[in-house]
Design a protein around this motif. Structure first.
Motif, PDB file in Angstrom:
ATOM      1  N   ASP A  13      53.566  64.854 117.831  1.00 13.44           N
ATOM      2  CA  ASP A  13      54.060  65.439 119.076  1.00 13.44           C
ATOM      3  C   ASP A  13      55.495  65.042 119.394  1.00 13.44           C
ATOM      4  OD1 ASP A  13      52.507  63.078 119.096  1.00 13.44           O
ATOM      5  OD2 ASP A  13      52.370  63.057 121.270  1.00 13.44           O
ATOM      6  N   TYR A  14      56.036  64.065 118.654  1.00 17.68           N
ATOM      7  CA  TYR A  14      57.400  63.603 118.916  1.00 17.68           C
ATOM      8  C   TYR A  14      58.427  64.215 117.969  1.00 17.68           C
ATOM      9  CZ  TYR A  14      54.738  60.045 121.440  1.00 17.68           C
ATOM     10  OH  TYR A  14      53.857  59.400 122.279  1.00 17.68           O
ATOM     11  N   LEU A  15      58.005  64.936 116.960  1.00 19.45           N
ATOM     12  CA  LEU A  15      58.932  65.456 115.948  1.00 19.45           C
ATOM     13  C   LEU A  15      59.634  66.715 116.460  1.00 19.45           C
ATOM     14  CD1 LEU A  15      56.866  65.051 112.662  1.00 19.45           C
ATOM     15  CD2 LEU A  15      58.602  63.513 113.613  1.00 19.45           C
ATOM     16  N   ILE A  16      60.958  66.702 116.424  1.00 20.99           N
ATOM     17  CA  ILE A  16      61.724  67.871 116.871  1.00 20.99           C
ATOM     18  C   ILE A  16      62.104  68.776 115.697  1.00 20.99           C
ATOM     19  CG2 ILE A  16      62.573  66.693 118.932  1.00 20.99           C
ATOM     20  CD1 ILE A  16      65.264  66.352 117.525  1.00 20.99           C
ATOM     21  N   HIS A  17      61.836  68.325 114.462  1.00 16.94           N
ATOM     22  CA  HIS A  17      62.019  69.158 113.274  1.00 16.94           C
ATOM     23  C   HIS A  17      60.721  69.155 112.457  1.00 16.94           C
ATOM     24  CE1 HIS A  17      66.181  68.853 114.433  1.00 16.94           C
ATOM     25  NE2 HIS A  17      66.262  67.579 114.100  1.00 16.94           N
ATOM     26  N   PRO A  18      59.623  69.555 113.065  1.00 15.28           N
ATOM     27  CA  PRO A  18      58.322  69.388 112.396  1.00 15.28           C
ATOM     28  C   PRO A  18      58.174  70.198 111.111  1.00 15.28           C
ATOM     29  CG  PRO A  18      58.088  70.741 114.360  1.00 15.28           C
ATOM     30  CD  PRO A  18      59.465  70.167 114.401  1.00 15.28           C
ATOM     31  N   LEU A  19      58.741  71.398 111.063  1.00 10.17           N
ATOM     32  CA  LEU A  19      58.607  72.204 109.850  1.00 10.17           C
ATOM     33  C   LEU A  19      59.351  71.562 108.685  1.00 10.17           C
ATOM     34  CD1 LEU A  19      59.020  75.793 111.341  1.00 10.17           C
ATOM     35  CD2 LEU A  19      56.915  74.557 110.833  1.00 10.17           C
ATOM     36  N   GLU A  20      60.524  71.032 108.982  1.00  4.75           N
ATOM     37  CA  GLU A  20      61.309  70.378 107.928  1.00  4.75           C
ATOM     38  C   GLU A  20      60.617  69.105 107.437  1.00  4.75           C
ATOM     39  OE1 GLU A  20      63.927  73.058 110.246  1.00  4.75           O
ATOM     40  OE2 GLU A  20      62.450  71.542 110.787  1.00  4.75           O
ATOM     41  N   VAL A  21      60.033  68.341 108.361  1.00  9.47           N
ATOM     42  CA  VAL A  21      59.330  67.112 107.971  1.00  9.47           C
ATOM     43  C   VAL A  21      58.094  67.453 107.151  1.00  9.47           C
ATOM     44  CG1 VAL A  21      58.061  65.104 108.830  1.00  9.47           C
ATOM     45  CG2 VAL A  21      60.204  65.766 109.925  1.00  9.47           C
ATOM     46  N   MET A  22      57.362  68.490 107.547  1.00  4.80           N
ATOM     47  CA  MET A  22      56.176  68.885 106.788  1.00  4.80           C
ATOM     48  C   MET A  22      56.549  69.376 105.394  1.00  4.80           C
ATOM     49  SD  MET A  22      53.569  68.196 108.667  1.00  4.80           S
ATOM     50  CE  MET A  22      54.570  66.794 109.197  1.00  4.80           C
ATOM     51  N   LYS A  23      57.655  70.085 105.266  1.00  7.39           N
ATOM     52  CA  LYS A  23      58.089  70.543 103.943  1.00  7.39           C
ATOM     53  C   LYS A  23      58.465  69.356 103.067  1.00  7.39           C
ATOM     54  CE  LYS A  23      60.954  73.943 101.583  1.00  7.39           C
ATOM     55  NZ  LYS A  23      61.948  75.042 101.733  1.00  7.39           N
ATOM     56  N   GLU A  24      59.118  68.356 103.645  1.00  8.83           N
ATOM     57  CA  GLU A  24      59.449  67.140 102.899  1.00  8.83           C
ATOM     58  C   GLU A  24      58.194  66.366 102.522  1.00  8.83           C
ATOM     59  OE1 GLU A  24      62.464  64.948 101.795  1.00  8.83           O
ATOM     60  OE2 GLU A  24      62.377  67.049 101.252  1.00  8.83           O
ATOM     61  N   ALA A  25      57.225  66.352 103.421  1.00  6.36           N
ATOM     62  CA  ALA A  25      55.954  65.700 103.101  1.00  6.36           C
ATOM     63  C   ALA A  25      55.320  66.352 101.883  1.00  6.36           C
ATOM     64  CB  ALA A  25      55.015  65.769 104.303  1.00  6.36           C
ATOM     65  N   SER A  26      55.391  67.673 101.822  1.00  5.04           N
ATOM     66  CA  SER A  26      54.855  68.380 100.659  1.00  5.04           C
ATOM     67  C   SER A  26      55.609  68.004  99.383  1.00  5.04           C
ATOM     68  CB  SER A  26      54.938  69.894 100.886  1.00  5.04           C
ATOM     69  OG  SER A  26      54.559  70.590  99.725  1.00  5.04           O
ATOM     70  N   ARG A  27      56.903  67.861  99.489  1.00  7.62           N
ATOM     71  CA  ARG A  27      57.711  67.520  98.304  1.00  7.62           C
ATOM     72  C   ARG A  27      57.278  66.194  97.697  1.00  7.62           C
ATOM     73  NH1 ARG A  27      61.712  64.201  97.139  1.00  7.62           N
ATOM     74  NH2 ARG A  27      62.096  63.590  99.308  1.00  7.62           N
ATOM     75  N   VAL A  28      57.008  65.197  98.532  1.00  5.38           N
ATOM     76  CA  VAL A  28      56.688  63.865  98.013  1.00  5.38           C
ATOM     77  C   VAL A  28      55.194  63.698  97.739  1.00  5.38           C
ATOM     78  CG1 VAL A  28      58.689  62.885  99.185  1.00  5.38           C
ATOM     79  CG2 VAL A  28      56.431  62.741 100.279  1.00  5.38           C
TER      80      VAL A  28
END
Length: 212
Positions: free
Chosen positions: A117-132
């Protein structure tokens, strides 16, 4: 933007002092620990705890992990976390072009607890999570309705628990991370009787997905 906050000052200021407290009640902590330790993690997993703190809710000695990396905002909290094998201080809200400090396909499981709920760039963070995350790896995003109101994004504060689950599911679906099998589960402690089976204490939910 869908992600404004009441307090838009740098998060490094807000999280500069360690908070050695749980952010949900004891029953919710027990549910979170049980889910992560008994159901989510497997022996020899490499795990990333995103938005980590002084606890990852991994029961000591129960799961023999290959690696437990933590990424969070406060060095003192991360240093005190007994589950972590390594940790990094990083503000995921500092840059829209966020880049996690890990190689591609480094982890079997990613956990994000009480912080989506605190992430202001949630889509970008989720895409990076997928990368790693390795192919067929799993991400588990746990959330409640307890929060620092000034730091949560408006999209979250104006919604109820069911809408929160849909929001997290949409983050995973629309981040272009190739996530599949997106589903939500209610982990809340509930009364055993009564039509509504009312929640006892703080609610707890998890949205999971698998990297295809």
């Amino acid at each position: 933007s869908s992600f404004p906050r009441l307090d838009s000052s740098p998060d490094t200021l807000f999280y500069s002092d360690p908070r050695f407290v749980e952010h949900v009640d004891e029953k919710a902590v027990e549910s979170m620990t049980s889910y992560i330790s008994d159901r989510l993690l497997q022996p020899c997993d490499s795990v990333l705890d995103l938005c980590s703190s002084w606890t990852s809710h991994i029961r000591p000695g129960q799961v023999d992990l290959k690696r437990a990396a933590g990424l969070g905002m406060n060095a003192k909290e991360l240093e005190a976390n007994p589950a972590l094998t390594d940790w990094t201080v990083m503000d995921l809200n500092a840059d829209r072009n966020v880049k996690l400090p890990y190689d591609d396909e480094s982890f079997d499981v990613i956990i994000l607890q009480l912080s989506i709920d605190y992430l202001i760039h949630p889509l970008e963070v989720m895409k990076e999570a997928s990368r790693v995350l390795r192919k067929d790896g799993k991400i588990a995003i746990l959330f409640s309705n307890r929060l620092f109101l000034s730091k949560a994004v408006g999209l979250w504060t104006g919604s109820d628990d069911i809408e929160h689950a849909y929001t997290v599911g949409r983050y995973l679906h629309f981040c272009n991370g190739g996530f599949t099998k997106i589903k939500a589960e209610d982990l809340s402690n509930r009364k055993q009787k009564g039509k509504e089976r009312a929640i006892i204490g703080d609610p707890l939910y998890v949205v999971t997905a698998t990297k295809g």
